[in-house]
Design an enzyme around this catalytic site. Structure first.
Site, mmCIF file in Angstrom:
data_model
loop_
_atom_site.group_PDB
_atom_site.id
_atom_site.type_symbol
_atom_site.label_atom_id
_atom_site.label_comp_id
_atom_site.label_asym_id
_atom_site.label_seq_id
_atom_site.Cartn_x
_atom_site.Cartn_y
_atom_site.Cartn_z
ATOM 1 C CG ASP A 158 -2.297 0.550 0.958
ATOM 2 O OD1 ASP A 158 -2.423 1.364 0.032
ATOM 3 O OD2 ASP A 158 -3.246 0.227 1.706
ATOM 4 C CG ASP A 213 -9.586 2.068 -0.754
ATOM 5 O OD1 ASP A 213 -8.591 2.058 -1.513
ATOM 6 O OD2 ASP A 213 -9.515 1.922 0.480
HETATM 7 C C1 GLA Z 1 -6.024 1.283 1.518
HETATM 8 C C2 GLA Z 1 -6.174 0.300 0.364
HETATM 9 C C3 GLA Z 1 -7.283 -0.684 0.670
HETATM 10 C C4 GLA Z 1 -6.996 -1.404 1.972
HETATM 11 C C5 GLA Z 1 -6.786 -0.413 3.098
HETATM 12 C C6 GLA Z 1 -6.292 -1.076 4.354
HETATM 13 O O1 GLA Z 1 -7.141 2.099 1.636
HETATM 14 O O2 GLA Z 1 -6.415 0.968 -0.831
HETATM 15 O O3 GLA Z 1 -7.461 -1.598 -0.376
HETATM 16 O O4 GLA Z 1 -5.847 -2.206 1.801
HETATM 17 O O5 GLA Z 1 -5.818 0.583 2.740
HETATM 18 O O6 GLA Z 1 -6.027 -0.168 5.382
#
Ligand code: GLA
Length: 398
Positions: A158, A213
């Site tokens: 990430d 997301d």
């Molecule tokens: C980010 C990523 C998500 C998930 C969260 C976890 O937002 O884009 O897919 O992995 O972190 O904290």
């Protein structure tokens, strides 16, 4: 003597052309080459469970994926997202939450492997993960070695808490660390499209997120940057040339079955992800799936489109407001076509052969991939009435 030298040179050239390395060069072939030749499939904990992850959950999910047919349908990687890690010890080793994962990661990886599945974890290129757990910055080689020792097969990496870090350099560093750790690990870049990873991700990761997301909704937008799946879909248009075997655009994990959408909306979401050659990472509670959700996630004909060996991501070939046509070429020369109705009333949507690269006079077979039925052969065009927020997905073969 002369003839012999020529032969050796020819062999070296052939090996290099095939993407291999030679003994003369002294380098071992990369353990990360040749992975994800079709988009990765599996399950990830985040969309449904957030930080509520545990050893028990992962074991139950792995068991369910065997029992409900997901494994045999191609879902392979079981990935624990954020929150499995709590600290680093005095030597800098990552510490697994001892309460939630009492038997440790290696035992859990063994359990998953014993069921014919593969095991994945999550970390972050910055100092902390998005949920404030320790990130990998400054510990890249140590973490990569640890993952390899546990038996990790997939790393989602990430981009939270990265400050002024350079994205290609940060992801490139972890790529190098994984190479040196020596285990084949699919490397999933989760950088949300901020630095256009489609321009530099190939050769570093096997897939890269293209947006913020996904949310469990058809068309919503969250203030903090979350998107309904149709909004994500719009952002994939134009990225199709960057995807191919071993390097995929990732429009984020599936929301199918998480409760916020209708069955039609989930069917359309799954269809379009297959059209996009997207990684198919289920994000629901696969231990307790309604039959209609199972039918979506296990539709072998739609999965076959996603997993087609040519690896050609669909293009939007027609955009009439709420009515859209997406098409992709498949390895056997046929075309997968999705007629998408984003509107609130049933509508007729047509695709003309020239839009999918066929001459108008050609007669072709049409197979409906949701009805699992061959339709009457068609010449020049195919049209169907598509219910609201739904899709008709067909395979057209002259
Ligand atoms: C980010 C990523 C998500 C998930 C969260 C976890 O937002 O884009 O897919 O992995 O972190 O904290």
């Amino acid at each position: 003597m002369r003839v012999r030298r020529v032969t050796v040179t020819a062999c070296v050239c052939l090996l290099v052309a095939a993407g291999g390395t030679t003994a003369q060069e002294g380098a071992a072939p990369s353990p990360l080459h040749g992975l994800a030749l079709t988009p990765p499939m599996g399950w990830n904990s985040w969309n449904k469970f957030g930080c509520d992850v545990s050893d028990q959950l992962i074991r139950e999910v792995a068991d369910a994926m065997v029992a409900n047919g997901m494994r045999d349908a191609g879902y392979e990687y079981v990935v624990i997202d954020d929150c499995w890690q709590v600290d680093r010890d005095a030597a800098g080793n990552i510490v697994v939450d001892p309460e939630r994962f009492p038997s440790g990661m290696q035992a859990l990886a063994d359990y998953v492997h014993a069921r014919g599945l593969k095991f994945g974890v999550y970390s972050d290129a910055g100092t902390a993960t998005c949920q404030g757990r320790p990130g990998s910055r400054g510990y890249e080689y140590q973490d990569a070695r640890q993952y390899a020792a546990w038996g990790v097969d997939y790393l989602k990496y990430d981009w939270c808490n990265t400050g002024t870090q350079d994205a290609p350099a940060s992801y490139g560093l972890m790529r190098q660390a994984l190479e040196q750790a020596g285990r084949p690990i699919v490397f999933s870049l989760c950088e949300w499209g901020r630095n256009k990873p489609w321009l530099w991700g190939e050769g570093i990761g096997h897939l890269w997120r293209t947006t913020g997301d996904i949310q469990d909704c058809f068309d919503c937008r969250r203030d903090w940057g979350g998107y309904g799946w149709t909004q994500i879909l719009d952002l994939q248009d134009g990225l199709e040339t960057y995807a191919g075997p071993g390097h995929w655009n990732d429009p984020d994990m599936l929301e199918v079955g998480n409760g916020g959408m209708t069955v039609s909306e989930y069917r359309a979401h799954f269809s379009l992800w297959a059209m996009l050659a997207a990684p198919l990472m289920a994000g629901n509670d696969v231990r307790a799936m309604a039959g209609e959700i199972r039918e979506i996630l296990l539709n072998a004909e739609v999965i076959a489109v996603d997993q087609d060996a040519l690896g050609r991501q669909a293009r939007r070939v027609r955009d009439d407001g709420d009515l859209e046509v997406w098409a992709r070429e498949l390895a056997d020369g046929s075309r997968a076509v999705a007629l998408l109705n984003r509107g609130s009333a049933p509508a007729s949507i047509a695709v003309a052969w020239p839009e999918i690269g066929y001459p108008a006079h050609v007669e072709a077979g049409v197979r409906d991939l949701w009805l699992h039925r061959d339709l009457p052969r068609a010449t020049g065009r195919y049209s169907a009435t598509v219910p609201p927020h739904d899709v008709v997905m067909v395979r057209i073969a002259p």
